[in-house]
Design a protein around this motif. Structure first.
Motif, PDB file in Angstrom:
ATOM      1  N   ALA A  53      -8.112   1.245   0.054  1.00 20.48           N
ATOM      2  CA  ALA A  53      -7.781   2.063   1.223  1.00 20.48           C
ATOM      3  C   ALA A  53      -6.990   1.265   2.235  1.00 20.48           C
ATOM      4  CB  ALA A  53      -9.071   2.577   1.858  1.00 20.48           C
ATOM      5  N   PHE A  54      -6.260   2.004   3.051  1.00 19.88           N
ATOM      6  CA  PHE A  54      -5.542   1.466   4.189  1.00 19.88           C
ATOM      7  C   PHE A  54      -6.094   2.172   5.426  1.00 19.88           C
ATOM      8  CE2 PHE A  54      -2.063   1.938   7.241  1.00 19.88           C
ATOM      9  CZ  PHE A  54      -1.816   0.609   7.512  1.00 19.88           C
TER      10      PHE A  54
ATOM     11  N   ILE B 217      -7.021   5.667  -2.160  1.00 20.64           N
ATOM     12  CA  ILE B 217      -6.473   5.895  -3.503  1.00 20.64           C
ATOM     13  C   ILE B 217      -7.513   5.409  -4.500  1.00 20.64           C
ATOM     14  CG2 ILE B 217      -4.652   5.315  -5.137  1.00 20.64           C
ATOM     15  CD1 ILE B 217      -2.798   4.937  -2.758  1.00 20.64           C
ATOM     16  N   TRP B 218      -7.914   6.291  -5.399  1.00 20.14           N
ATOM     17  CA  TRP B 218      -8.940   5.961  -6.389  1.00 20.14           C
ATOM     18  C   TRP B 218      -8.279   5.626  -7.715  1.00 20.14           C
ATOM     19  CZ3 TRP B 218     -13.622   5.039  -4.700  1.00 20.14           C
ATOM     20  CH2 TRP B 218     -13.989   5.584  -3.464  1.00 20.14           C
ATOM     21  N   ASN B 219      -8.565   4.418  -8.221  1.00 15.28           N
ATOM     22  CA  ASN B 219      -8.051   4.014  -9.532  1.00 15.28           C
ATOM     23  C   ASN B 219      -8.805   4.723 -10.644  1.00 15.28           C
ATOM     24  OD1 ASN B 219      -6.364   2.326  -8.189  1.00 15.28           O
ATOM     25  ND2 ASN B 219      -7.581   0.502  -8.523  1.00 15.28           N
ATOM     26  N   ASN B 220     -10.103   4.958 -10.419  1.00 10.62           N
ATOM     27  CA  ASN B 220     -10.935   5.732 -11.336  1.00 10.62           C
ATOM     28  C   ASN B 220     -12.034   6.377 -10.490  1.00 10.62           C
ATOM     29  OD1 ASN B 220     -13.114   3.795 -11.074  1.00 10.62           O
ATOM     30  ND2 ASN B 220     -11.993   2.501 -12.524  1.00 10.62           N
TER      31      ASN B 220
ATOM     32  N   SER C 274      -8.995  -2.248   2.346  1.00  6.79           N
ATOM     33  CA  SER C 274     -10.361  -2.343   1.816  1.00  6.79           C
ATOM     34  C   SER C 274     -10.399  -1.990   0.345  1.00  6.79           C
ATOM     35  CB  SER C 274     -11.291  -1.361   2.555  1.00  6.79           C
ATOM     36  OG  SER C 274     -11.353  -1.631   3.913  1.00  6.79           O
ATOM     37  N   LEU C 275     -11.404  -2.533  -0.327  1.00 11.36           N
ATOM     38  CA  LEU C 275     -11.782  -2.088  -1.665  1.00 11.36           C
ATOM     39  C   LEU C 275     -12.905  -1.079  -1.487  1.00 11.36           C
ATOM     40  CD1 LEU C 275     -11.896  -5.431  -3.659  1.00 11.36           C
ATOM     41  CD2 LEU C 275     -10.218  -3.601  -3.879  1.00 11.36           C
ATOM     42  N   LEU C 276     -12.880  -0.005  -2.262  1.00  9.98           N
ATOM     43  CA  LEU C 276     -13.891   1.049  -2.150  1.00  9.98           C
ATOM     44  C   LEU C 276     -14.696   1.141  -3.438  1.00  9.98           C
ATOM     45  CD1 LEU C 276     -11.620   3.819  -0.592  1.00  9.98           C
ATOM     46  CD2 LEU C 276     -13.116   2.223   0.612  1.00  9.98           C
ATOM     47  N   PHE C 277     -15.988   1.404  -3.286  1.00 13.63           N
ATOM     48  CA  PHE C 277     -16.898   1.567  -4.419  1.00 13.63           C
ATOM     49  C   PHE C 277     -17.619   2.901  -4.244  1.00 13.63           C
ATOM     50  CE2 PHE C 277     -16.626  -2.832  -3.061  1.00 13.63           C
ATOM     51  CZ  PHE C 277     -16.097  -3.428  -4.190  1.00 13.63           C
ATOM     52  N   ARG C 278     -17.602   3.730  -5.269  1.00 11.93           N
ATOM     53  CA  ARG C 278     -18.287   5.029  -5.219  1.00 11.93           C
ATOM     54  C   ARG C 278     -19.252   5.077  -6.399  1.00 11.93           C
ATOM     55  NH1 ARG C 278     -14.292   9.904  -4.584  1.00 11.93           N
ATOM     56  NH2 ARG C 278     -13.521   9.008  -6.498  1.00 11.93           N
TER      57      ARG C 278
ATOM     58  N   PHE D  85       0.831  -1.197   0.000  1.00  7.51           N
ATOM     59  CA  PHE D  85       0.000   0.000   0.000  1.00  7.51           C
ATOM     60  C   PHE D  85       0.871   1.254   0.000  1.00  7.51           C
ATOM     61  CE2 PHE D  85      -2.160   3.431   2.223  1.00  7.51           C
ATOM     62  CZ  PHE D  85      -3.283   3.556   1.441  1.00  7.51           C
ATOM     63  N   ALA D  86       1.904   1.265   0.854  1.00  9.72           N
ATOM     64  CA  ALA D  86       2.786   2.427   0.958  1.00  9.72           C
ATOM     65  C   ALA D  86       3.497   2.685  -0.367  1.00  9.72           C
ATOM     66  CB  ALA D  86       3.789   2.224   2.084  1.00  9.72           C
ATOM     67  N   SER D  87       3.907   1.624  -1.046  1.00  9.55           N
ATOM     68  CA  SER D  87       4.563   1.815  -2.339  1.00  9.55           C
ATOM     69  C   SER D  87       3.567   2.339  -3.373  1.00  9.55           C
ATOM     70  CB  SER D  87       5.202   0.518  -2.823  1.00  9.55           C
ATOM     71  OG  SER D  87       4.215  -0.467  -3.055  1.00  9.55           O
ATOM     72  N   GLY D  88       2.317   1.911  -3.251  1.00  8.43           N
ATOM     73  CA  GLY D  88       1.280   2.442  -4.146  1.00  8.43           C
ATOM     74  C   GLY D  88       0.999   3.900  -3.876  1.00  8.43           C
ATOM     75  N   VAL D  89       1.000   4.302  -2.599  1.00  8.57           N
ATOM     76  CA  VAL D  89       0.768   5.705  -2.242  1.00  8.57           C
ATOM     77  C   VAL D  89       1.902   6.577  -2.773  1.00  8.57           C
ATOM     78  CG1 VAL D  89       0.651   7.318  -0.303  1.00  8.57           C
ATOM     79  CG2 VAL D  89      -0.638   5.207  -0.223  1.00  8.57           C
ATOM     80  N   ALA D  90       3.128   6.094  -2.646  1.00  4.58           N
ATOM     81  CA  ALA D  90       4.281   6.876  -3.068  1.00  4.58           C
ATOM     82  C   ALA D  90       4.251   7.152  -4.577  1.00  4.58           C
ATOM     83  CB  ALA D  90       5.570   6.145  -2.698  1.00  4.58           C
ATOM     84  N   GLY D  91       3.720   6.203  -5.357  1.00  7.94           N
ATOM     85  CA  GLY D  91       3.690   6.380  -6.801  1.00  7.94           C
ATOM     86  C   GLY D  91       2.351   6.866  -7.326  1.00  7.94           C
ATOM     87  N   ALA D  92       1.394   7.137  -6.454  1.00  8.13           N
ATOM     88  CA  ALA D  92       0.050   7.509  -6.904  1.00  8.13           C
ATOM     89  C   ALA D  92      -0.025   8.975  -7.295  1.00  8.13           C
ATOM     90  CB  ALA D  92      -0.962   7.224  -5.795  1.00  8.13           C
ATOM     91  N   ASP D  93      -0.940   9.274  -8.175  1.00  4.71           N
ATOM     92  CA  ASP D  93      -1.228  10.645  -8.572  1.00  4.71           C
ATOM     93  C   ASP D  93      -1.932  11.343  -7.402  1.00  4.71           C
ATOM     94  OD1 ASP D  93      -1.966  12.984  -9.760  1.00  4.71           O
ATOM     95  OD2 ASP D  93      -3.395  12.079 -11.153  1.00  4.71           O
ATOM     96  N   PRO D  94      -1.397  12.479  -6.912  1.00  7.30           N
ATOM     97  CA  PRO D  94      -1.999  13.142  -5.754  1.00  7.30           C
ATOM     98  C   PRO D  94      -3.466  13.520  -5.944  1.00  7.30           C
ATOM     99  CG  PRO D  94       0.123  14.132  -6.270  1.00  7.30           C
ATOM    100  CD  PRO D  94      -0.194  13.154  -7.368  1.00  7.30           C
ATOM    101  N   SER D  95      -3.904  13.713  -7.185  1.00  4.97           N
ATOM    102  CA  SER D  95      -5.300  14.088  -7.415  1.00  4.97           C
ATOM    103  C   SER D  95      -6.251  12.917  -7.157  1.00  4.97           C
ATOM    104  CB  SER D  95      -5.480  14.606  -8.839  1.00  4.97           C
ATOM    105  OG  SER D  95      -5.219  13.563  -9.759  1.00  4.97           O
ATOM    106  N   THR D  96      -5.720  11.680  -7.087  1.00  2.52           N
ATOM    107  CA  THR D  96      -6.576  10.523  -6.852  1.00  2.52           C
ATOM    108  C   THR D  96      -6.505  10.047  -5.407  1.00  2.52           C
ATOM    109  OG1 THR D  96      -4.847   8.962  -7.459  1.00  2.52           O
ATOM    110  CG2 THR D  96      -6.294   9.744  -9.223  1.00  2.52           C
TER     111      THR D  96
END
Length: 161
Positions: free
Chosen positions: A64-65, A55-58, A104-108, A14-25
């Motif tokens: 989430a963590f 972190i939102w993929n779309n 968790s997996l999130l659904f919006r 998760f931490a590695s995903g956060v580090a490489g994630a787009d801040p807008s997501t």
């Protein structure tokens, strides 16, 4: 121990995903809980906080963590009386600390600037530390016997829906 290692690996991923994630997501959610039970419950109240990094993929799907802290207070009770055997008394008191750690997996279903409904499906490992104690005393013509037993609560894996 197996659960702790699994959650540690998930945390690193998760931490590695956060580090490489787009801040807008990315977003953060902080929740506070205070629960008071009915008069018949054997606990007094609980207070807790939960921090969730999302972190939102779309627009509709994300992950989430979660890290939290809760304190559950047992109802301080004392009862005594006399029955056919003799005198008895019983007391309960203490509190338990719970530290949930999960993913968790999130659904919006719909995204709006004014309101968000987020569904969550996940798993948490809850670390528990309890000092809740049950004390009882029985007294008859032979003398008195006192029992003092801690309430044992084990760490657990729980589902989130």
């Amino acid at each position: 121990m197996k659960h702790i290692i699994t959650l540690s690996i998930a945390t690193l991923l998760f931490a590695s995903g956060v580090a490489g994630a787009d801040p807008s997501t990315m977003e953060t959610s902080l929740k506070w809980r205070h629960i008071r039970p009915t008069d018949t419950a054997n606990w007094q109240s609980t207070d807790g906080m939960e921090l969730q990094g999302r972190i939102w993929n779309n627009a509709a799907l994300g992950y989430a963590f979660t890290l939290g802290f809760e304190e559950w207070k047992a109802t301080d009770e004392f009862q005594d009386g006399v029955d056919s055997v003799g005198y008895y008394s019983m007391g309960v008191g203490g509190h338990a600390i719970a530290i949930p750690l999960g993913v968790s997996l999130l659904f919006r279903p719909a995204h709006s600037d004014y309101m968000q409904i987020v569904g969550e499906l996940g798993v948490k490992y809850v670390f528990l530390n309890s000092d809740i104690t049950v004390t009882s005393e029985l007294q008859d013509s032979q003398g008195s016997v006192i029992y003092r037993d801690p309430v044992k609560l084990d760490n657990a894996v729980v589902g989130v829906v």
